[in-house]
Design a protein around this motif. Sequence first.
Motif, PDB file in Angstrom:
ATOM      1  N   ILE A  50     -27.883  -1.694   1.744  1.00 30.02           N
ATOM      2  CA  ILE A  50     -29.323  -1.562   2.012  1.00 30.02           C
ATOM      3  C   ILE A  50     -29.800  -2.708   2.895  1.00 30.02           C
ATOM      4  CG2 ILE A  50     -31.619  -1.698   0.933  1.00 30.02           C
ATOM      5  CD1 ILE A  50     -30.337  -0.178  -1.493  1.00 30.02           C
ATOM      6  N   GLU A  51     -29.381  -3.921   2.582  1.00 34.11           N
ATOM      7  CA  GLU A  51     -29.796  -5.088   3.363  1.00 34.11           C
ATOM      8  C   GLU A  51     -29.275  -5.030   4.799  1.00 34.11           C
ATOM      9  OE1 GLU A  51     -28.229  -8.181   0.865  1.00 34.11           O
ATOM     10  OE2 GLU A  51     -30.124  -8.399  -0.218  1.00 34.11           O
ATOM     11  N   ILE A  52     -28.012  -4.643   4.968  1.00 32.49           N
ATOM     12  CA  ILE A  52     -27.429  -4.547   6.314  1.00 32.49           C
ATOM     13  C   ILE A  52     -28.167  -3.482   7.123  1.00 32.49           C
ATOM     14  CG2 ILE A  52     -25.342  -3.995   7.625  1.00 32.49           C
ATOM     15  CD1 ILE A  52     -23.796  -4.977   5.008  1.00 32.49           C
ATOM     16  N   ALA A  53     -28.411  -2.335   6.515  1.00 31.29           N
ATOM     17  CA  ALA A  53     -29.123  -1.248   7.215  1.00 31.29           C
ATOM     18  C   ALA A  53     -30.540  -1.678   7.582  1.00 31.29           C
ATOM     19  CB  ALA A  53     -29.146   0.010   6.354  1.00 31.29           C
ATOM     20  N   ALA A  74     -34.407  -3.118  11.743  1.00 30.95           N
ATOM     21  CA  ALA A  74     -35.417  -4.051  12.249  1.00 30.95           C
ATOM     22  C   ALA A  74     -35.052  -4.537  13.652  1.00 30.95           C
ATOM     23  CB  ALA A  74     -35.558  -5.239  11.293  1.00 30.95           C
ATOM     24  N   LEU A  75     -33.789  -4.864  13.871  1.00 25.93           N
ATOM     25  CA  LEU A  75     -33.370  -5.320  15.200  1.00 25.93           C
ATOM     26  C   LEU A  75     -33.503  -4.206  16.235  1.00 25.93           C
ATOM     27  CD1 LEU A  75     -30.236  -7.420  14.220  1.00 25.93           C
ATOM     28  CD2 LEU A  75     -32.414  -8.293  15.094  1.00 25.93           C
ATOM     29  N   LEU A  76     -33.102  -3.007  15.866  1.00 27.54           N
ATOM     30  CA  LEU A  76     -33.195  -1.873  16.794  1.00 27.54           C
ATOM     31  C   LEU A  76     -34.646  -1.579  17.167  1.00 27.54           C
ATOM     32  CD1 LEU A  76     -30.567   0.425  15.070  1.00 27.54           C
ATOM     33  CD2 LEU A  76     -30.348  -0.562  17.371  1.00 27.54           C
ATOM     34  N   THR A  77     -35.529  -1.680  16.194  1.00 30.29           N
ATOM     35  CA  THR A  77     -36.945  -1.373  16.411  1.00 30.29           C
ATOM     36  C   THR A  77     -37.679  -2.493  17.150  1.00 30.29           C
ATOM     37  OG1 THR A  77     -36.966  -0.053  14.396  1.00 30.29           O
ATOM     38  CG2 THR A  77     -39.099  -0.767  15.239  1.00 30.29           C
ATOM     39  N   ARG A  78     -37.456  -3.720  16.713  1.00 27.86           N
ATOM     40  CA  ARG A  78     -38.232  -4.849  17.235  1.00 27.86           C
ATOM     41  C   ARG A  78     -37.605  -5.554  18.433  1.00 27.86           C
ATOM     42  NH1 ARG A  78     -40.820  -7.638  11.886  1.00 27.86           N
ATOM     43  NH2 ARG A  78     -41.479  -5.693  10.930  1.00 27.86           N
ATOM     44  N   LEU A  79     -36.270  -5.465  18.542  1.00 29.90           N
ATOM     45  CA  LEU A  79     -35.583  -6.180  19.626  1.00 29.90           C
ATOM     46  C   LEU A  79     -34.545  -5.274  20.303  1.00 29.90           C
ATOM     47  CD1 LEU A  79     -35.003  -9.523  17.696  1.00 29.90           C
ATOM     48  CD2 LEU A  79     -36.676  -9.120  19.508  1.00 29.90           C
ATOM     49  N   PRO A  80     -34.981  -4.149  20.849  1.00 31.69           N
ATOM     50  CA  PRO A  80     -34.015  -3.213  21.449  1.00 31.69           C
ATOM     51  C   PRO A  80     -33.262  -3.791  22.640  1.00 31.69           C
ATOM     52  CG  PRO A  80     -36.259  -2.568  21.976  1.00 31.69           C
ATOM     53  CD  PRO A  80     -36.361  -3.675  20.969  1.00 31.69           C
ATOM     54  N   SER A  81     -33.818  -4.793  23.298  1.00 33.07           N
ATOM     55  CA  SER A  81     -33.143  -5.383  24.458  1.00 33.07           C
ATOM     56  C   SER A  81     -32.313  -6.617  24.081  1.00 33.07           C
ATOM     57  CB  SER A  81     -34.170  -5.748  25.536  1.00 33.07           C
ATOM     58  OG  SER A  81     -35.076  -6.711  25.038  1.00 33.07           O
ATOM     59  N   LEU A  82     -32.017  -6.760  22.800  1.00 31.90           N
ATOM     60  CA  LEU A  82     -31.237  -7.892  22.315  1.00 31.90           C
ATOM     61  C   LEU A  82     -29.908  -8.000  23.072  1.00 31.90           C
ATOM     62  CD1 LEU A  82     -31.469 -10.013  19.986  1.00 31.90           C
ATOM     63  CD2 LEU A  82     -30.028  -8.477  18.646  1.00 31.90           C
ATOM     64  N   CYS A  96     -16.969  -4.326  -5.605  1.00 27.33           N
ATOM     65  CA  CYS A  96     -18.116  -5.241  -5.620  1.00 27.33           C
ATOM     66  C   CYS A  96     -19.350  -4.571  -6.226  1.00 27.33           C
ATOM     67  CB  CYS A  96     -18.409  -5.695  -4.192  1.00 27.33           C
ATOM     68  SG  CYS A  96     -19.876  -6.730  -4.061  1.00 27.33           S
ATOM     69  N   ILE A  97     -19.872  -5.155  -7.266  1.00 25.42           N
ATOM     70  CA  ILE A  97     -21.051  -4.605  -7.932  1.00 25.42           C
ATOM     71  C   ILE A  97     -22.291  -4.683  -7.033  1.00 25.42           C
ATOM     72  CG2 ILE A  97     -21.732  -6.741  -9.080  1.00 25.42           C
ATOM     73  CD1 ILE A  97     -22.383  -4.990 -11.567  1.00 25.42           C
ATOM     74  N   GLY A  98     -22.275  -5.601  -6.073  1.00 25.49           N
ATOM     75  CA  GLY A  98     -23.415  -5.758  -5.172  1.00 25.49           C
ATOM     76  C   GLY A  98     -23.340  -4.910  -3.913  1.00 25.49           C
ATOM     77  N   ALA A  99     -22.311  -4.074  -3.782  1.00 22.74           N
ATOM     78  CA  ALA A  99     -22.123  -3.275  -2.566  1.00 22.74           C
ATOM     79  C   ALA A  99     -23.332  -2.407  -2.207  1.00 22.74           C
ATOM     80  CB  ALA A  99     -20.861  -2.426  -2.681  1.00 22.74           C
ATOM     81  N   PRO A 100     -23.940  -1.694  -3.145  1.00 23.71           N
ATOM     82  CA  PRO A 100     -25.103  -0.875  -2.768  1.00 23.71           C
ATOM     83  C   PRO A 100     -26.253  -1.703  -2.190  1.00 23.71           C
ATOM     84  CG  PRO A 100     -24.247  -0.157  -4.880  1.00 23.71           C
ATOM     85  CD  PRO A 100     -23.541  -1.450  -4.536  1.00 23.71           C
TER      86      PRO A 100
END
Length: 153
Positions: free
Chosen positions: A113-116, A121-129, A105-109
């Motif tokens: 980046i988007e997944i990370a 963002a979730l870990l930082t802003r919503l740690p109690s998710l 997949c040419i879009g893999a990189p």
Amino acid sequence: MNVIGNGVWALLRNPAQWQRLLDDPARTDTAVEELIRYDAPLQLFERTATEDVEIAGFRVAKGEKIAALLGAAARDPLVFDKPDTVDVTRSPNPHIGFGAGIHYCIGAPLARIEIAAALRALLTRLPSLRLAGTPQRRPEFVIRGLSTLPVSA
């Protein structure tokens, strides 16, 4: 999109793995690879033989279609220790979630980046998710993803 939804669901069903990321966000890149492997959004792809070929002892004639089952490959116990377990520290992680060779997949990189970024963002802003209901899968077979993921923080 689908790796993020599938992956967050996997992490919230496995709170010890979510906690590992909270405790050590430096594991995010390793976690991204595991989430791609664990519940890959692309479950299979088809190819058409351009010439007669033999693959693993099976003859495929020119013009015939073959399918690679990526979801099954990601759970191969000959390749992955405890393949049905999500492990954000899994390394090495030789998944083929983005294909391989000339079909990589040419879009893999960009996807990585988007997944990370989403995970950070979730870990930082919503740690109690946490889960707040039962997610619903999209009705497709080839693309595996969620239409809903009810959460609360």
